[in-house]
Design an enzyme around this catalytic site. Structure first.
Site, PDB file in Angstrom:
ATOM      1  CG  ASP A 738      -1.851  -1.206   1.237  1.00 63.74           C
ATOM      2  OD1 ASP A 738      -2.136  -1.749   0.147  1.00 63.74           O
ATOM      3  OD2 ASP A 738      -2.289  -1.603   2.338  1.00 63.74           O
ATOM      4  CD  GLU A 750      -0.410  -1.310   6.527  1.00 65.91           C
ATOM      5  OE1 GLU A 750      -1.332  -2.137   6.457  1.00 65.91           O
ATOM      6  OE2 GLU A 750      -0.209  -0.578   7.517  1.00 65.91           O
TER       7      GLU A 750
END
Length: 795
Positions: A738, A750
């Site tokens: 992401d 993350e």
């Protein structure tokens, strides 16, 4: 095992068995003990017993109305019982033994009970280091052929006898008399057959002199008209014969080869189904082998000679020489004896032959390998060996290595300890270190069938060898070879994290896809199974799945815990391994690793208590989230300072560490990676403007645009970053990274090692744009995961 002190002090005298009508047999499921139970039942006694596990032998005893309890218990012992113990039962921890002493019940060894039941019989006792079971069986077969109806006690199941014990009506008995713990001293022999003798059972006898003297004392139990039948070709056996003042009869292998006149056998051979006459020129002008030996191996010709000599002596002593007739009937019975269980027992399977053998001493290993070379010339021989006893291994490490080197490839597993405690520094690895033939060390015997099956090739002969529970190998190997080629897949879902419901949805959709693809798929909630005390048999042996498709999320799932379970089960699984999963689940550690690779991540701090407020903590607007949870669990968007405390408190509900990060504004994107391929970028546009748990998992709450409406340059950079993150963190399979496309560049938020597979999940959406249907994606993940299964450790 027994100690000399136990033998001398723990048991009652054999004579005290007389008068008892009810017997408790502890360890009743073994071949020897179950045979004693059958004899007792046959003679009208009441029999009860205990053992640790059920078995076909116990099922057979229950058919005879024997009460058998699984698990050792004092409740089976009652006043008036005679309690009989297998030598494998430790007395100091036996509840049956303690109860017997409380009630004043006499206790006995199996050998004492058997010796008592043989009173009044003329007994042929077969002893020696090797070959006892086979010689006992051969003698029994010959005595039956002579019409003498002997009582038979063999140390293993004999298919042609229908068991290990036959309670015959004739005057003769033939019994396997083991020297291991001096149990043979409980027999009263008329004939002793000493097959051979070399140092063994050092845990009990200690020295060769002690073993030799024990055997000599047993031989001296013979009556004046008794006979010692010994192997002249064996040094230890001959030493005993030289020290014995009574009658002796020596034999060698040539006796079985030449006994009887060849012309007599020509007609007899026609009566033996499936046999052929083998002729070989000899210096005396006729035949070396006048009959075929069904048990292959040169050592079995020696065994047959010993059996024939014992039968001749028995018939002579009974004045029954006429029972031998022309000798051909007896010889035929001996030489066509089909053997006992686990004595070169063959199981054929297609182009691979499976053999099971009891060999557990270097001499026996060499004899077995030589026999297999004789029967299967020019074929690769794979030996799967389990050493038996730490003490025996300790004494014979170089000898074991030398004997096993005669095989083409050896699989070694850990030592079967029986009742022994481990000896420091003694391991199967010590044997492997001295070997020159290729060897693979597999510490758990439960893994042997699958490891050997992966290794074996058409034309191989595979032999499981040893005296312990390696007996499980041959049947398990056959089941392993019969497993279907198409993978059997367990879809692991549920779990115990806050994302349990999401995981259930993912699992159901993956299971449906696998079923449509034709796989044999099942749903498995590992947490429910483990915590409810469920049956794990579907994850073991040949029933196990070929693959665990992981559809679990959050703690005890994405953090390496579930991966660890399947590593222990040696079942391959989808996604990343333990280390990568643990690293990626720790968001703070992940950021540190990525920063060192020059990848931009949000500035922030890690706090470890609700009251902690580090000086470097960024001021709002910030994002607060648990350090080790799913991407939106416990996440808060904090715009004002007065919202911060509540956000931190919420995050601490789900973890003991919390991240407070700068809220990076821009276009939110997700980039899936499958192996070494970055899939199309997905743009995430939540209606609320915040991609929280509700927006992520509520259908219609978020618009997912694929391909993302960013520039080609930004797309290429995002895919490059996703691949670099995947590699830097040691990930495998499918991941999702992401990111935020900010005005100053792309920032990685993350990485997820087990992304969701629900109807609203991002990876399936990206896969469709890539040209893969949901089923295509699932199929790719199956093939990728099975491909990365760990290979056996070999050298």
């Amino acid at each position: 095992m027994r100690t000399k002190h136990e033998n001398a002090t723990a048991f009652n005298d054999r004579s005290e068995l007389a008068g008892h009508k009810s017997f408790v047999l502890v360890g009743i499921g073994g071949a020897g003990m179950s045979g004693v139970a059958r004899m007792l039942c046959n003679r009208g006694f009441t029999v009860k017993g205990t053992d640790l596990t059920d078995s076909p032998l116990i099922d057979g005893l229950r058919e005879l109305q024997v009460e058998v309890r699984i698990g050792h218990t004092a409740e089976v012992v009652a006043e008036g019982d005679a309690v009989v113990f297998s030598d494998a039962i430790p007395l100091d921890s036996s509840p049956e033994y303690q109860r017997a002493k409380e009630l004043g019940c006499p206790v006995f060894r199996r050998s004492q009970c058997l010796g008592w039941m043989l009173e009044g019989k003329k007994t042929i006792a077969v002893t020696g280091t090797h070959g006892k079971t086979t010689v006992t069986g051969m003698i029994a077969a010959g005595l039956r052929a002579a019409g003498l109806d002997p009582t038979i006690v063999v140390g293993a199941e004999v298919p042609e006898f229908g068991g290990s014990v036959i309670d015959g009506k004739g005057e003769w008995a033939v019994v396997e008399a083991c020297e291991a713990y001096d149990s043979f001293h409980d027999f009263d022999p008329t004939i002793v057959v000493l097959t051979n003798l070399e140092m063994d059972h050092a845990d009990f006898h200690g020295t060769w002199e002690d073993l030799r003297d024990s055997v000599l004392r047993f031989v001296k139990r013979l009556p004046e008209d008794g006979v010692l039948v010994y192997c002249k070709e064996d040094e230890g056996s001959s030493e005993i014969a030289e020290s014995f003042d009574g009658e002796t009869r020596g034999y060698d292998r040539q006796m079985a080869l030449n006994i009887g006149h060849p012309e007599v056998h020509k007609e007899r051979l026609k009566e033996i189904p499936g046999t052929e006459k083998h002729q070989a020129s000899s210096g005396r002008g006729y035949v070396t082998r006048t009959m075929p030996l069904l048990l292959f191996g040169e050592h079995n010709w020696t065994n047959a000679s010993g059996a024939l000599r014992a039968i001749i002596e028995a018939t002579r002593m009974s004045g029954e020489e006429e029972a031998l007739g022309t000798v051909s009937a007896v010889q035929a019975a001996v030489i066509t004896f089909r053997g006992a269980d686990r004595r070169l027992q063959s199981f054929a399977f297609g182009e691979i032959d499976i053999v099971d053998d009891y060999a557990h001493h270097p001499t026996e290993i060499r004899a077995t390998i030589q026999a297999l070379r004789e029967k299967y010339p020019d074929r690769r021989l794979v030996v799967v060996y389990q050493p038996h006893l730490y003490s025996r291994t300790n004494d014979l490490i170089p000898e074991f290595a030398e004997a096993l080197d005669l095989a083409d490839h050896v699989f070694l597993t850990d030592i079967y300890p029986a009742r022994e405690d481990p000896i420091p520094g003694i391991s199967s690895l010590r044997v492997a270190e001295l070997m020159t033939s290729p060897v693979t060390y597999v510490p758990s015997r439960h893994l042997l069938p699958r490891k050997v099956n992966d290794f074996a090739q058409p034309g191989d002969v595979v032999v499981g060898m040893g005296a312990g529970n390696i007996s499980d190998f041959a049947p398990a190997m056959i089941k392993e070879m019969e497993r279907p080629e198409k993978p059997r897949i367990a879809v692991v879902y549920g779990g115990d994290s806050a994302e349990r419901e999401v995981s259930i949805l993912s699992g159901r959709e993956v299971h449906a896809a696998l079923t449509e693809l034709g796989y044999e798929a099942s749903l498995l909630d590992a947490t429910e199974l483990l915590l409810s005390g469920g049956d794990l048999s579907d994850l073991q042996g040949d029933a196990r799945p070929d693959l665990a498709f992981l559809c679990v999320h959050g703690t005890n799932a994405e953090d390496g815990a579930i991966q660890g379970l399947f590593e222990l089960l040696h079942i391959p699984y989808t996604g990343s391994g333990i280390l990568a999963s643990a690293i990626v689940m720790d968001k703070s550690l992940t950021k540190t690793i990525l920063q060192r690779r020059g990848i931009a991540v949000p500035p922030g701090v890690l706090i470890e208590s609700e009251s902690e407020r580090p000086e470097k903590m960024p001021p709002p607007p910030v994002i607060v989230k648990p350090n080790a949870q799913g991407s939106t669990i416990g996440l808060s968007f904090v715009e004002r300072q007065d919202q911060l405390d509540d956000a931190i408190k919420l995050a601490f509900r789900y973890d003991d560490k919390v991240l407070v990060e700068e809220w990076i504004k821009g276009v939110e994107i997700a980039v899936p990676v499958a192996g070494d391929t970055a899939l199309p970028v997905v743009e995430i546009v939540p209606a609320s403007g915040r991609y929280d748990f509700e927006s992520k998992y509520t259908p219609g709450a978020t618009e997912e645009i694929c391909p993302a409406m960013i520039t080609d340059e930004q797309t290429a950079e995002a895919q490059r970053l996703a691949l670099e993150c995947h590699s830097a963190l040691g990930c495998k399979g499918v991941t999702r990274t992401d990111m935020i496309v900010a005005k100053d560049g792309i920032v990685v938020l993350e990485v997820n090692t087990l992304p969701g597979f629900t109807a609203t999940s991002l990876v399936p959406r990206s896969a469709v744009e890539h040209g893969w249907s949901f089923q295509d994606l699932v199929r790719w993940m199956v093939r990728d995961a099975i491909k990365i299964e760990e290979a056996p450790r070999s050298r």
